[in-house]
Scaffold this motif. Structure first.
Motif, PDB file in Angstrom:
ATOM      1  N   ARG A   1     -10.275  -3.115  -4.373  1.00 32.18           N
ATOM      2  CA  ARG A   1      -8.855  -2.888  -4.685  1.00 32.18           C
ATOM      3  C   ARG A   1      -8.499  -3.543  -6.032  1.00 32.18           C
ATOM      4  NH1 ARG A   1      -5.221  -1.078  -1.035  1.00 32.18           N
ATOM      5  NH2 ARG A   1      -5.823  -0.986   1.145  1.00 32.18           N
ATOM      6  N   TYR A   2      -8.984  -4.759  -6.241  1.00 30.09           N
ATOM      7  CA  TYR A   2      -8.702  -5.473  -7.480  1.00 30.09           C
ATOM      8  C   TYR A   2      -9.276  -4.723  -8.678  1.00 30.09           C
ATOM      9  CZ  TYR A   2      -8.452  -9.306 -10.845  1.00 30.09           C
ATOM     10  OH  TYR A   2      -8.190 -10.076 -11.943  1.00 30.09           O
ATOM     11  N   ALA A   3     -10.521  -4.264  -8.553  1.00 30.59           N
ATOM     12  CA  ALA A   3     -11.200  -3.574  -9.652  1.00 30.59           C
ATOM     13  C   ALA A   3     -10.557  -2.239  -9.994  1.00 30.59           C
ATOM     14  CB  ALA A   3     -12.674  -3.378  -9.303  1.00 30.59           C
ATOM     15  N   THR A   4     -10.022  -1.547  -8.977  1.00 30.00           N
ATOM     16  CA  THR A   4      -9.454  -0.220  -9.210  1.00 30.00           C
ATOM     17  C   THR A   4      -7.934  -0.214  -9.360  1.00 30.00           C
ATOM     18  OG1 THR A   4      -9.264   0.263  -6.844  1.00 30.00           O
ATOM     19  CG2 THR A   4     -11.333   0.884  -7.941  1.00 30.00           C
ATOM     20  N   GLY A   5      -7.277  -1.341  -9.054  1.00 31.99           N
ATOM     21  CA  GLY A   5      -5.823  -1.396  -9.125  1.00 31.99           C
ATOM     22  C   GLY A   5      -5.144  -0.739  -7.933  1.00 31.99           C
ATOM     23  N   ASN A   6      -5.897  -0.510  -6.855  1.00 33.45           N
ATOM     24  CA  ASN A   6      -5.370   0.105  -5.635  1.00 33.45           C
ATOM     25  C   ASN A   6      -4.721  -0.987  -4.778  1.00 33.45           C
ATOM     26  OD1 ASN A   6      -4.851   1.691  -3.406  1.00 33.45           O
ATOM     27  ND2 ASN A   6      -6.956   1.663  -2.683  1.00 33.45           N
ATOM     28  N   LEU A   7      -3.471  -1.291  -5.040  1.00 31.01           N
ATOM     29  CA  LEU A   7      -2.793  -2.389  -4.364  1.00 31.01           C
ATOM     30  C   LEU A   7      -2.404  -2.020  -2.938  1.00 31.01           C
ATOM     31  CD1 LEU A   7      -0.435  -3.479  -7.276  1.00 31.01           C
ATOM     32  CD2 LEU A   7      -2.783  -4.184  -6.828  1.00 31.01           C
ATOM     33  N   ARG A   8      -2.347  -3.035  -2.065  1.00 33.78           N
ATOM     34  CA  ARG A   8      -1.961  -2.838  -0.663  1.00 33.78           C
ATOM     35  C   ARG A   8      -0.480  -3.168  -0.505  1.00 33.78           C
ATOM     36  NH1 ARG A   8      -1.112  -7.870   0.662  1.00 33.78           N
ATOM     37  NH2 ARG A   8      -2.393  -9.477  -0.259  1.00 33.78           N
ATOM     38  N   PRO A   9       0.182  -2.573   0.486  1.00 34.05           N
ATOM     39  CA  PRO A   9       1.590  -2.918   0.695  1.00 34.05           C
ATOM     40  C   PRO A   9       1.739  -4.348   1.210  1.00 34.05           C
ATOM     41  CG  PRO A   9       0.830  -1.357   2.360  1.00 34.05           C
ATOM     42  CD  PRO A   9      -0.292  -1.557   1.402  1.00 34.05           C
ATOM     43  N   VAL A  10       2.835  -4.981   0.828  1.00 32.81           N
ATOM     44  CA  VAL A  10       3.193  -6.311   1.311  1.00 32.81           C
ATOM     45  C   VAL A  10       4.333  -6.120   2.309  1.00 32.81           C
ATOM     46  CG1 VAL A  10       4.115  -8.580   0.675  1.00 32.81           C
ATOM     47  CG2 VAL A  10       2.536  -7.387  -0.862  1.00 32.81           C
ATOM     48  N   TYR A  11       4.215  -6.721   3.471  1.00 31.97           N
ATOM     49  CA  TYR A  11       5.210  -6.553   4.523  1.00 31.97           C
ATOM     50  C   TYR A  11       6.167  -7.736   4.531  1.00 31.97           C
ATOM     51  CZ  TYR A  11       1.553  -3.306   5.832  1.00 31.97           C
ATOM     52  OH  TYR A  11       0.626  -2.317   5.802  1.00 31.97           O
ATOM     53  N   PHE A  12       7.462  -7.470   4.312  1.00 38.25           N
ATOM     54  CA  PHE A  12       8.485  -8.508   4.278  1.00 38.25           C
ATOM     55  C   PHE A  12       9.319  -8.560   5.548  1.00 38.25           C
ATOM     56  CE2 PHE A  12       7.794  -7.945  -0.284  1.00 38.25           C
ATOM     57  CZ  PHE A  12       7.679  -9.257  -0.673  1.00 38.25           C
ATOM     58  N   TYR A  13       9.436  -7.454   6.235  1.00 34.58           N
ATOM     59  CA  TYR A  13      10.353  -7.340   7.358  1.00 34.58           C
ATOM     60  C   TYR A  13       9.586  -7.239   8.668  1.00 34.58           C
ATOM     61  CZ  TYR A  13      13.323  -6.217   3.420  1.00 34.58           C
ATOM     62  OH  TYR A  13      13.980  -6.271   2.226  1.00 34.58           O
ATOM     63  N   PRO A  14      10.110  -7.823   9.753  1.00 31.66           N
ATOM     64  CA  PRO A  14       9.406  -7.791  11.043  1.00 31.66           C
ATOM     65  C   PRO A  14       9.023  -6.381  11.495  1.00 31.66           C
ATOM     66  CG  PRO A  14      11.228  -9.338  11.168  1.00 31.66           C
ATOM     67  CD  PRO A  14      11.344  -8.625   9.846  1.00 31.66           C
ATOM     68  N   ASP A  15       9.875  -5.397  11.259  1.00 34.51           N
ATOM     69  CA  ASP A  15       9.528  -4.036  11.688  1.00 34.51           C
ATOM     70  C   ASP A  15       8.388  -3.448  10.850  1.00 34.51           C
ATOM     71  OD1 ASP A  15      11.583  -4.078   9.673  1.00 34.51           O
ATOM     72  OD2 ASP A  15      11.853  -1.917   9.950  1.00 34.51           O
ATOM     73  N   ASP A  16       8.166  -3.957   9.639  1.00 38.40           N
ATOM     74  CA  ASP A  16       7.034  -3.512   8.814  1.00 38.40           C
ATOM     75  C   ASP A  16       5.706  -3.997   9.379  1.00 38.40           C
ATOM     76  OD1 ASP A  16       8.786  -2.385   6.969  1.00 38.40           O
ATOM     77  OD2 ASP A  16       8.692  -4.108   5.602  1.00 38.40           O
ATOM     78  N   LEU A  17       5.721  -5.122  10.091  1.00 42.98           N
ATOM     79  CA  LEU A  17       4.488  -5.727  10.596  1.00 42.98           C
ATOM     80  C   LEU A  17       3.891  -4.993  11.791  1.00 42.98           C
ATOM     81  CD1 LEU A  17       5.455  -9.475  10.383  1.00 42.98           C
ATOM     82  CD2 LEU A  17       3.835  -8.261   8.947  1.00 42.98           C
ATOM     83  N   LYS A  18       4.689  -4.240  12.518  1.00 44.28           N
ATOM     84  CA  LYS A  18       4.201  -3.558  13.722  1.00 44.28           C
ATOM     85  C   LYS A  18       2.980  -2.708  13.392  1.00 44.28           C
ATOM     86  CE  LYS A  18       8.690  -3.507  15.877  1.00 44.28           C
ATOM     87  NZ  LYS A  18       9.884  -2.721  16.143  1.00 44.28           N
ATOM     88  N   GLY A  19       1.891  -2.958  14.142  1.00 46.40           N
ATOM     89  CA  GLY A  19       0.646  -2.227  13.939  1.00 46.40           C
ATOM     90  C   GLY A  19      -0.233  -2.774  12.834  1.00 46.40           C
ATOM     91  N   HIS A  20       0.188  -3.861  12.172  1.00 48.43           N
ATOM     92  CA  HIS A  20      -0.576  -4.401  11.049  1.00 48.43           C
ATOM     93  C   HIS A  20      -0.977  -5.861  11.227  1.00 48.43           C
ATOM     94  CE1 HIS A  20       0.185  -0.861   8.613  1.00 48.43           C
ATOM     95  NE2 HIS A  20       1.436  -0.909   9.024  1.00 48.43           N
ATOM     96  N   ILE A  21      -0.760  -6.448  12.412  1.00 48.96           N
ATOM     97  CA  ILE A  21      -1.090  -7.861  12.601  1.00 48.96           C
ATOM     98  C   ILE A  21      -2.119  -8.028  13.713  1.00 48.96           C
ATOM     99  CG2 ILE A  21       1.118  -8.674  11.708  1.00 48.96           C
ATOM    100  CD1 ILE A  21       2.011  -9.117  14.612  1.00 48.96           C
ATOM    101  N   GLU A  22      -2.933  -9.071  13.586  1.00 45.24           N
ATOM    102  CA  GLU A  22      -3.906  -9.407  14.623  1.00 45.24           C
ATOM    103  C   GLU A  22      -3.267 -10.257  15.715  1.00 45.24           C
ATOM    104  OE1 GLU A  22      -7.421 -11.204  13.033  1.00 45.24           O
ATOM    105  OE2 GLU A  22      -7.659  -9.641  11.525  1.00 45.24           O
ATOM    106  N   ARG A  23      -2.354 -11.146  15.318  1.00 46.15           N
ATOM    107  CA  ARG A  23      -1.678 -12.029  16.270  1.00 46.15           C
ATOM    108  C   ARG A  23      -0.415 -12.564  15.606  1.00 46.15           C
ATOM    109  NH1 ARG A  23      -5.243 -17.567  15.821  1.00 46.15           N
ATOM    110  NH2 ARG A  23      -5.677 -17.299  13.640  1.00 46.15           N
ATOM    111  N   SER A  24       0.478 -13.127  16.401  1.00 48.96           N
ATOM    112  CA  SER A  24       1.676 -13.753  15.875  1.00 48.96           C
ATOM    113  C   SER A  24       1.912 -15.065  16.603  1.00 48.96           C
ATOM    114  CB  SER A  24       2.886 -12.832  16.033  1.00 48.96           C
ATOM    115  OG  SER A  24       3.139 -12.596  17.398  1.00 48.96           O
ATOM    116  N   TYR A  25       2.700 -15.943  16.007  1.00 42.62           N
ATOM    117  CA  TYR A  25       3.020 -17.226  16.619  1.00 42.62           C
ATOM    118  C   TYR A  25       4.369 -17.688  16.102  1.00 42.62           C
ATOM    119  CZ  TYR A  25       1.764 -19.413  12.206  1.00 42.62           C
ATOM    120  OH  TYR A  25       1.711 -19.775  10.878  1.00 42.62           O
TER     121      TYR A  25
END
Length: 63
Positions: A35-59
């Motif tokens: 991703r770094y070499a090609t500039g293919n950036l990943r989304p950054v999740y700021f809001y709790p509803d954005d995290l659904k389906g993208h986390i391994e665990r929460s605390y």
């Protein structure tokens, strides 16, 4: 590297070369190198509803 778009709802994309710990033994050390070499950036999740389906665990710290 990060790109941030300000508006009614914050949006951002990023890449973390070398993982967050910087440890070569980490399973995440090289997972964003392409991703770094090609500039293919990943989304950054700021809001709790954005995290659904993208986390391994929460605390909840302190609980």
């Amino acid at each position: 590297m990060a790109v941030v778009e300000f508006g009614p709802r914050l949006r951002a994309w990023a890449v973390t070369a070398g993982g967050t710990s910087g440890h070569p033994d980490s399973p995440h050390f090289n997972d964003q190198a392409e991703r770094y070499a090609t500039g293919n950036l990943r989304p950054v999740y700021f809001y709790p509803d954005d995290l659904k389906g993208h986390i391994e665990r929460s605390y909840m710290p302190g609980k």
